[in-house]
Design a protein around this motif. Structure first.
Motif, PDB file in Angstrom:
ATOM      1  N   LYS A  41       0.848  -1.167   0.186  1.00  0.00           N
ATOM      2  CA  LYS A  41      -0.012   0.004   0.088  1.00  0.00           C
ATOM      3  C   LYS A  41       1.017   1.083  -0.070  1.00  0.00           C
ATOM      4  CE  LYS A  41      -1.869  -1.238   3.870  1.00  0.00           C
ATOM      5  NZ  LYS A  41      -1.350  -2.452   4.055  1.00  0.00           N
ATOM      6  N   THR A  42       1.600   1.278   0.771  1.00  0.00           N
ATOM      7  CA  THR A  42       2.640   2.536   1.124  1.00  0.00           C
ATOM      8  C   THR A  42       3.461   2.547  -0.330  1.00  0.00           C
ATOM      9  OG1 THR A  42       2.703   2.352   3.605  1.00  0.00           O
ATOM     10  CG2 THR A  42       4.622   3.572   2.399  1.00  0.00           C
ATOM     11  N   THR A  43       4.064   1.642  -0.731  1.00  0.00           N
ATOM     12  CA  THR A  43       4.890   1.723  -1.946  1.00  0.00           C
ATOM     13  C   THR A  43       3.962   2.103  -3.113  1.00  0.00           C
ATOM     14  OG1 THR A  43       6.125  -0.188  -1.144  1.00  0.00           O
ATOM     15  CG2 THR A  43       6.163   0.115  -3.474  1.00  0.00           C
ATOM     16  N   MET A 159      -2.883  10.082   1.332  1.00  0.00           N
ATOM     17  CA  MET A 159      -2.960   9.843   3.000  1.00  0.00           C
ATOM     18  C   MET A 159      -2.601   8.436   3.418  1.00  0.00           C
ATOM     19  SD  MET A 159      -6.369  12.048   3.704  1.00  0.00           S
ATOM     20  CE  MET A 159      -6.150  12.392   5.363  1.00  0.00           C
ATOM     21  N   ASP A 160      -1.691   8.211   4.142  1.00  0.00           N
ATOM     22  CA  ASP A 160      -0.954   6.789   4.354  1.00  0.00           C
ATOM     23  C   ASP A 160      -1.347   6.489   5.838  1.00  0.00           C
ATOM     24  OD1 ASP A 160       0.260   4.472   4.798  1.00  0.00           O
ATOM     25  OD2 ASP A 160       2.125   5.102   3.883  1.00  0.00           O
ATOM     26  N   GLU A 161      -2.282   5.713   6.068  1.00  0.00           N
ATOM     27  CA  GLU A 161      -2.814   5.251   7.679  1.00  0.00           C
ATOM     28  C   GLU A 161      -2.866   6.416   8.483  1.00  0.00           C
ATOM     29  OE1 GLU A 161      -2.277   1.716   9.112  1.00  0.00           O
ATOM     30  OE2 GLU A 161      -1.337   0.940   7.264  1.00  0.00           O
ATOM     31  N   PRO A 162      -3.708   7.675   8.027  1.00  0.00           N
ATOM     32  CA  PRO A 162      -3.315   8.718   8.863  1.00  0.00           C
ATOM     33  C   PRO A 162      -4.074   8.848  10.251  1.00  0.00           C
ATOM     34  CG  PRO A 162      -5.239   9.167   7.157  1.00  0.00           C
ATOM     35  CD  PRO A 162      -4.497   7.776   6.715  1.00  0.00           C
TER      36      PRO A 162
HETATM   37 MG   LIG Z   1       2.518   1.085   4.814  1.00  0.00          MG
END
Ligand SMILES: [Mg+2]
Ligand SMILES: Nc1ncnc2c1ncn2[C@@H]1O[C@H](COP(=O)(O)OP(=O)(O)OP(=O)(O)O)[C@@H](O)[C@H]1O
Length: 370
Positions: A41-43, A159-162
């Motif tokens: 996901k982050t990638t 937005m990454d796991e905000p």
């Molecule tokens: Mg991640």
């Protein structure tokens, strides 16, 4: 639109983080990437603003390959929010939010004016402006993170796991706030989470990823809940899929019965009119529900049965109506208007009929799409 086209990311050590991923991310909507830890996901998010470069495939912003755009201007068009907000600890809240406008060359005064405006927009008290991040709660810091990402008014928010580091109540507040901001500002938001409930609540479209960075399903939430593509998605969605799906069906069409509604001071004639109903819903002088009574008996306020949790037909879903009926000792749900005045009552059986009809319609719609 952001088009992710057959993108693979292989890190230097050989790890395939994302495997031939294709997604069309619609404008002015929230697209959620959800999946277990390590599924890429982050990638994926970081490839969109070129913090990570794809090994194969391409990413296109409104048709243009993002590799052809200068990284600086690309990133300025994309606000980025991460878990724990990532604030500058030595800067005040106001100056944290003003960071990007300052980088863009705005005067201090104009940047701070913009920052103050954004504090209000994300629901932060102006009194917090002069504080430092450590003097704020986790939820307040996340709001600052969102305000900072919005400061230069970028069309895209990544937005990454905000919201994953805050407690469930604060999290719900932040989610509601994000939906409100999205409705007001119409940003294109790509939102990463590992929480499927958050994905279903926020997403216009939801991409479920599995280990190895492969796409399992890309669909609107109601379709995920109705027709999971495979056992992995079904498992990931968890229990109560059918009940949760009812959140997407309105309760507005439920036929309400009004005959059982009686005011506490009803006269004998009025009581006789409701005598055929299995229960009477007793209301106060303003029409607000007080509780249930059995027909044929004198109304006594302190002997009424609890009426459970009412639902609002205009705004609440079939899930709320069903919940109201399940919680009500009579098995009937109470419908109220915005002021809490009783509009009518509806039985579990009638709600059941509406659920079956809604499922039938949804099935037909899903069939038509395929
Ligand atoms: Mg991640
Ligand atoms: N710089 C890197 N070098 C090598 N492997 C990496 C690197 N960054 C991430 N990975 C690996 O790539 C895979 C995907 O990582 P990524 O951070 O994108 O997952 P994620 O879905 O965001 O996970 P989480 O939910 O835990 O944040 C993982 O196996 C991870 O170990």
């Amino acid at each position: 639109m952001i088009r992710i086209d057959a993108v693979t990311k292989r890190y230097d050590d050989g790890t395939v983080a994302v495997d031939r991923l294709s997604l069309d991310i619609p404008d002015r909507a929230i697209t959620v990437l959800v999946g277990p830890s390590g599924c890429g996901k982050t990638t994926t998010l970081r490839m969109i603003n070129r913090m990570v470069e794809p090994t194969e495939g391409g990413i296109f912003l409104d048709g243009a390959d993002i590799r052809r755009q200068p990284v600086d201007s690309l990133r300025r068009s994309m606000g980025y929010v991460i878990q724990n907000a990532g604030l500058f600890q030595h800067r005040t809240i106001l100056d944290n939010i003003a960071t990007v406008p300052r980088l863009l060359g705005w005067s201090k005064q104009r940047a701070r004016g913009r920052a103050a405006e954004l504090m209000e927009r994300v629901g932060l008290d102006a009194a917090l402006a002069r504080r430092y991040p450590y003097q704020l709660s986790g939820g307040q810091q996340q709001r600052v993170g969102v305000a900072r990402a919005l400061a230069a008014d970028p069309p895209v928010l990544l937005m990454d796991e905000p919201f994953s580091a805050v407690d469930p109540m604060v999290r719900k507040g932040l989610q509601d706030e994000l939906l409100r901001i999205q409705a007001e500002l119409g940003k294109t938001i790509v939102f990463v989470t590992h929480d499927i409930d958050e994905a279903v609540k926020l997403g216009t479209m939801v991409a479920v990823l599995r280990e190895g960075g492969r796409l399992a399903q890309f669909a609107p939430p109601v379709e995920l809940l109705s027709a999971p593509a495979d056992a992995f998605v079904e498992d990931f969605l968890g229990a109560d899929r059918g009940i949760r799906r009812l959140s997407f069906f309105p309760s507005a069409g439920l036929p309400l019965e009004t005959a059982p509604l009686v005011p506490l001071d009803a006269d004998a004639e009025r009581l006789a009119a409701g005598a055929d109903a299995p229960y009477l819903l007793v209301t106060d002088a303003d029409g607000r529900p007080l509780g249930w009574a059995e027909p044929g008996r004198p109304l006594e306020r302190d002997r009424l049965l609890d009426h459970g949790r009412p639902f609002r037909p205009g705004t609440d879903s079939l899930r709320s109506a069903l919940d109201g009926a399940v919680l009500s000792p009579t098995g009937w749900a109470v419908a109220v208007d915005g002021e809490g005045r009783a509009l009518g009552v509806v039985s579990q059986r009638v709600i059941g009929d509406a659920i079956r009809a809604a499922h039938g319609r949804a099935g037909a719609d899903a069939g038509a799409v395929r």
